[in-house]
Design a protein around this motif. Structure first.
Motif, PDB file in Angstrom:
ATOM      1  N   UNK A  90      38.351 -20.795  18.702  1.00  0.00           N
ATOM      2  CA  UNK A  90      38.145 -20.533  17.270  1.00  0.00           C
ATOM      3  C   UNK A  90      37.160 -19.388  17.046  1.00  0.00           C
ATOM      4  N   UNK A  91      36.211 -19.226  17.965  1.00  0.00           N
ATOM      5  CA  UNK A  91      35.277 -18.105  17.834  1.00  0.00           C
ATOM      6  C   UNK A  91      35.996 -16.772  17.992  1.00  0.00           C
ATOM      7  N   UNK A  92      37.004 -16.766  18.888  1.00  0.00           N
ATOM      8  CA  UNK A  92      37.756 -15.524  19.085  1.00  0.00           C
ATOM      9  C   UNK A  92      38.489 -15.123  17.808  1.00  0.00           C
ATOM     10  N   UNK A  93      38.881 -16.125  17.006  1.00  0.00           N
ATOM     11  CA  UNK A  93      39.636 -15.818  15.790  1.00  0.00           C
ATOM     12  C   UNK A  93      38.728 -15.538  14.589  1.00  0.00           C
ATOM     13  N   UNK A  94      37.424 -15.683  14.778  1.00  0.00           N
ATOM     14  CA  UNK A  94      36.501 -15.507  13.647  1.00  0.00           C
ATOM     15  C   UNK A  94      36.714 -14.194  12.897  1.00  0.00           C
ATOM     16  N   UNK A  95      36.886 -13.058  13.580  1.00  0.00           N
ATOM     17  CA  UNK A  95      37.010 -11.796  12.817  1.00  0.00           C
ATOM     18  C   UNK A  95      38.337 -11.642  12.077  1.00  0.00           C
ATOM     19  N   UNK A  96      39.358 -12.410  12.457  1.00  0.00           N
ATOM     20  CA  UNK A  96      40.705 -12.181  11.933  1.00  0.00           C
ATOM     21  C   UNK A  96      40.767 -12.367  10.422  1.00  0.00           C
ATOM     22  N   UNK A  97      41.407 -11.443   9.728  1.00  0.00           N
ATOM     23  CA  UNK A  97      41.588 -11.551   8.277  1.00  0.00           C
ATOM     24  C   UNK A  97      43.040 -11.833   7.899  1.00  0.00           C
ATOM     25  N   UNK A  98      43.931 -11.616   8.827  1.00  0.00           N
ATOM     26  CA  UNK A  98      45.362 -11.768   8.538  1.00  0.00           C
ATOM     27  C   UNK A  98      45.742 -13.229   8.333  1.00  0.00           C
ATOM     28  N   UNK A  99      46.811 -13.436   7.556  1.00  0.00           N
ATOM     29  CA  UNK A  99      47.493 -14.729   7.571  1.00  0.00           C
ATOM     30  C   UNK A  99      48.302 -14.787   8.857  1.00  0.00           C
ATOM     31  N   UNK A 100      48.417 -15.984   9.401  1.00  0.00           N
ATOM     32  CA  UNK A 100      49.072 -16.059  10.711  1.00  0.00           C
ATOM     33  C   UNK A 100      50.151 -17.128  10.750  1.00  0.00           C
ATOM     34  N   UNK A 101      51.208 -16.806  11.480  1.00  0.00           N
ATOM     35  CA  UNK A 101      52.277 -17.761  11.783  1.00  0.00           C
ATOM     36  C   UNK A 101      52.431 -17.806  13.296  1.00  0.00           C
ATOM     37  N   UNK A 102      52.388 -19.012  13.844  1.00  0.00           N
ATOM     38  CA  UNK A 102      52.601 -19.182  15.280  1.00  0.00           C
ATOM     39  C   UNK A 102      53.837 -20.055  15.464  1.00  0.00           C
ATOM     40  N   UNK A 103      54.715 -19.636  16.345  1.00  0.00           N
ATOM     41  CA  UNK A 103      55.966 -20.376  16.567  1.00  0.00           C
ATOM     42  C   UNK A 103      56.100 -20.741  18.045  1.00  0.00           C
ATOM     43  N   UNK A 104      56.259 -22.023  18.318  1.00  0.00           N
ATOM     44  CA  UNK A 104      56.549 -22.489  19.670  1.00  0.00           C
ATOM     45  C   UNK A 104      57.994 -22.959  19.752  1.00  0.00           C
ATOM     46  N   UNK A 105      58.537 -22.975  20.942  1.00  0.00           N
ATOM     47  CA  UNK A 105      59.932 -23.395  21.132  1.00  0.00           C
ATOM     48  C   UNK A 105      59.961 -24.606  22.062  1.00  0.00           C
ATOM     49  N   UNK A 106      60.690 -25.634  21.631  1.00  0.00           N
ATOM     50  CA  UNK A 106      60.589 -26.939  22.296  1.00  0.00           C
ATOM     51  C   UNK A 106      60.883 -26.890  23.790  1.00  0.00           C
ATOM     52  N   UNK A 107      61.805 -26.034  24.224  1.00  0.00           N
ATOM     53  CA  UNK A 107      62.195 -26.022  25.639  1.00  0.00           C
ATOM     54  C   UNK A 107      61.487 -24.938  26.444  1.00  0.00           C
ATOM     55  N   UNK A 108      60.512 -24.278  25.850  1.00  0.00           N
ATOM     56  CA  UNK A 108      59.771 -23.215  26.539  1.00  0.00           C
ATOM     57  C   UNK A 108      58.757 -23.857  27.477  1.00  0.00           C
ATOM     58  N   UNK A 109      58.967 -23.719  28.780  1.00  0.00           N
ATOM     59  CA  UNK A 109      58.016 -24.330  29.728  1.00  0.00           C
ATOM     60  C   UNK A 109      57.115 -23.274  30.350  1.00  0.00           C
ATOM     61  N   UNK A 110      57.324 -21.994  30.021  1.00  0.00           N
ATOM     62  CA  UNK A 110      56.408 -20.949  30.487  1.00  0.00           C
ATOM     63  C   UNK A 110      55.164 -20.925  29.597  1.00  0.00           C
ATOM     64  N   UNK A 111      55.382 -20.906  28.293  1.00  0.00           N
ATOM     65  CA  UNK A 111      54.306 -21.039  27.310  1.00  0.00           C
ATOM     66  C   UNK A 111      54.685 -22.193  26.391  1.00  0.00           C
ATOM     67  N   UNK A 112      54.423 -23.413  26.841  1.00  0.00           N
ATOM     68  CA  UNK A 112      54.932 -24.595  26.139  1.00  0.00           C
ATOM     69  C   UNK A 112      54.425 -24.683  24.692  1.00  0.00           C
ATOM     70  N   UNK A 113      55.172 -25.410  23.861  1.00  0.00           N
ATOM     71  CA  UNK A 113      54.794 -25.576  22.456  1.00  0.00           C
ATOM     72  C   UNK A 113      53.317 -25.917  22.273  1.00  0.00           C
ATOM     73  N   UNK A 114      52.783 -26.799  23.103  1.00  0.00           N
ATOM     74  CA  UNK A 114      51.385 -27.220  22.927  1.00  0.00           C
ATOM     75  C   UNK A 114      50.433 -26.033  23.005  1.00  0.00           C
TER      76      UNK A 114
END
Lengths: 389, 389
Positions: free
Chosen positions: A316-340
């Motif tokens: 959360x400290x890394x995101x402190x400077x961010x001003x943008x609105x953000x959308x993050x999308x995970x994909x259920x079967x992605x095991x390289x960068x899993x949804x979690x």
């Protein structure tokens, strides 16, 4: 003709007739030469550099409608469209860019840039070092995700854009979107990160390392000083075959290939192609070698492995400077960068008090799901951009 | 000294002081020479062969207390004990075999056999062809799981055993246990299959294929006619590193190595060892090359990939001949042969009217969980064997 998808899917992501909008048609790429040095985060610099890019749609009068698309490891600036009417393959994210599509070229000026360190027109280890007249090879400075984002930011500014409407990308491109939001908070209104992670996980480092070792141990690598036309092709093919498995899912492989035998075995001898999936993988390795530089593969995978947005601190400290609105999308079967790992990004943004949303898209195509046309993904991106206005 | 497990676990599976029983002490291996031909399922034969094996405990008077332990891809006949008091590493399943342990050598005569096609003393592609005086290389006939099981059965009979009390194994060894039960229904009272599948899944074929390509493309492979001391070491190391990742889990890699940096980087240059996990993998690759033959790796992975017990039919039909009681064990974090694929085996046995049980062991160590000492696994195997009596 080699059939990649026995179930009728095509190789070129054009199977989205049920999706909205139309495509961008014929396109051409551009190149921007920076006649000034570029200094790298981990030390070293190059005296000049160029970035290869493509744009779709028109930049509006106040330069407020630009969307930067960041590509993944094996991607490039050719996001959408075709260079000629005969081109079999359109850009790698053709389905999401165009008039009436989520990245709507009637509204937005969409920009794709080949990252610095790459091999598709931008300056990388395969480029000629103006100081020596030979390719950089391992003299190219070590690369980080921050370097890539800083180079892209330079291009954005050079094109007269002070603030991007959005930065969007999947996988490595998602990591770059996050970094853009935190490094240049005033230069971006919204961040869309798909199928990525705030830090490269151990298993993903491990897979990349095996790919690198395959390249480094190929006698053709020659400590990075191989001729352009005759590099460590075998090693790079192995790296790509391996990585490609991690982009899919057990279910999608089962569905596409199962245990189907190849009717006419291509390779002679007892270890020639027996199963369809073997043929598919060999084809993936072979075609990659013809379009990608092995040294760029080494540099870019290292940059990905080094990516750790929190840098040992709290995310959360890394995101402190961010001003943008953000959308993050995970994909259920992605095991390289899993949804979690994607959800964790959005949660950290929320803990940092940011305006962030997380959507998990149900899919069976693994990590590559973010590249494939999917009604839910398209609706999600469209709705987010519409909500931002 | 290279530290594999920073969290205090040891490399040699000896961290089971909390578990029951004691070890088998010093052991030695034996070899049985069959001076008769062996015909292979897919065609071809060899004029004679030998199998390397080890035994622990005593065969009882009516030869009814034998347990056959089938090894996995990289395993061998050395299941338990040490050859000398100085041996750093005991056998690969040391924790489960011994007086008072689940495979209780006070009760059972435990037998480990290096499979045919292997490279640890049994006849394989690295063995000298008596007809030519040179190693078989690719003249060794194509191999299947049935060939391995039939060779083991020949040894079991040669040792005077008509009926085994049990056949047990994990991974490839589990596949062999299943086959033993269906191919030789009168020769086994119980079957214990751990962390396996009734058919090699597409993703697992894909990973094996990448490993094979790494070997086949290594100039040192020389179409299988390499000198014993100087084969395709680089390719085999890559194959092993890759396979090793599939034996672990994202969680266990994260827990053991995380993103820890190596204090003293071993390799020079920008692509030397940076992360601990890289060092670990390189060590795994390097040490494997010193104990395993590349051609055996090719032959055995192909045999695994070809394994499909149902052969295109219904799995319950494949189990129809089986008379043994069966225990199937899946491990929650195993993503190479996921729990569902193990459970499917037990369900098919039940549909075939067999006496079968399925246990899922909660673990975070991935596929390799079956090799690691675990109270639940030990209790499960012990209880099953006790119930059979």
């Amino acid at each position: 003709m080699f059939s990649l998808f026995p179930d009728g899917m095509t190789d070129d992501n054009t199977n989205f007739s049920s999706l909205e909008g139309s495509d961008v048609g014929l396109v051409s790429c551009s190149s921007f030469a920076f006649n000034e040095p570029f200094s790298f985060e981990l030390g070293g610099s190059i005296p000049s550099f160029k970035l290869c890019y493509e744009t779709y749609g028109k930049l509006n009068a106040d330069c407020s409608n630009a969307i930067l698309v960041c590509h993944a490891l094996s991607g490039d600036h050719h996001v959408a469209g075709r260079y000629t009417a005969e081109d079999r393959k359109p850009g790698w994210w053709h389905s999401i860019v165009g008039p009436g599509r989520p990245l709507d070229t009637n509204r937005y000026f969409v920009l794709g840039v080949n990252c610095i360190g790459g091999c598709r027109g931008s300056t990388g280890p395969g480029s000629v070092n103006p100081l020596t007249g030979s390719p950089y090879g391992l003299d190219f400075p070590q690369l980080t995700m921050r370097d890539m984002v800083r180079a892209q930011y330079r291009l954005v500014r050079a094109l007269g854009i002070e603030r991007l409407h959005a930065v969007i990308g999947g996988s490595m491109g998602g990591m770059q979107s996050l970094l853009f939001g935190t490094e240049y908070p005033d230069a971006v209104r919204c961040v869309i990160a798909l199928a990525c992670a705030a830090r490269q996980n151990t298993q993903a480092i491990a897979f990349n390392e095996v790919g690198r070792i395959a390249i480094l141990q190929d006698p053709g690598w020659q400590n990075g000083r191989y001729p352009v036309e005759n590099g460590p092709r075998a090693g790079l093919a192995v790296a790509r075959m391996l990585a490609h498995i991690t982009y899919l899912s057990e279910k999608s492989l089962e569905r596409r290939f199962g245990r189907e035998r190849k009717a006419h075995s291509a390779g002679a001898g007892p270890f020639g192609v027996e199963f369809e999936v073997e043929s598919y993988l060999r084809h993936q390795g072979h075609s990659f070698v013809n379009r990608f530089d092995a040294n760029s593969y080494l540099y870019i995978t290292k940059a990905i492995d080094r990516f750790d947005l929190a840098g040992g601190g709290a995310l959360e400290d890394a995101f402190a400077p961010m001003k943008a609105r953000a959308l993050v999308v995970g994909f259920s079967s992605d095991w390289l960068y899993p949804p979690a790992q994607n959800r964790e990004i959005a949660l950290a943004m929320l803990r940092a008090g940011k305006n962030a949303a997380y959507v998990e898209v149900d899919s069976s195509d693994g990590h590559d799901s973010f590249l494939l046309p999917s009604p839910l993904l398209h609706q999600t991106v469209r709705a987010f951009l519409d909500a931002v206005g």
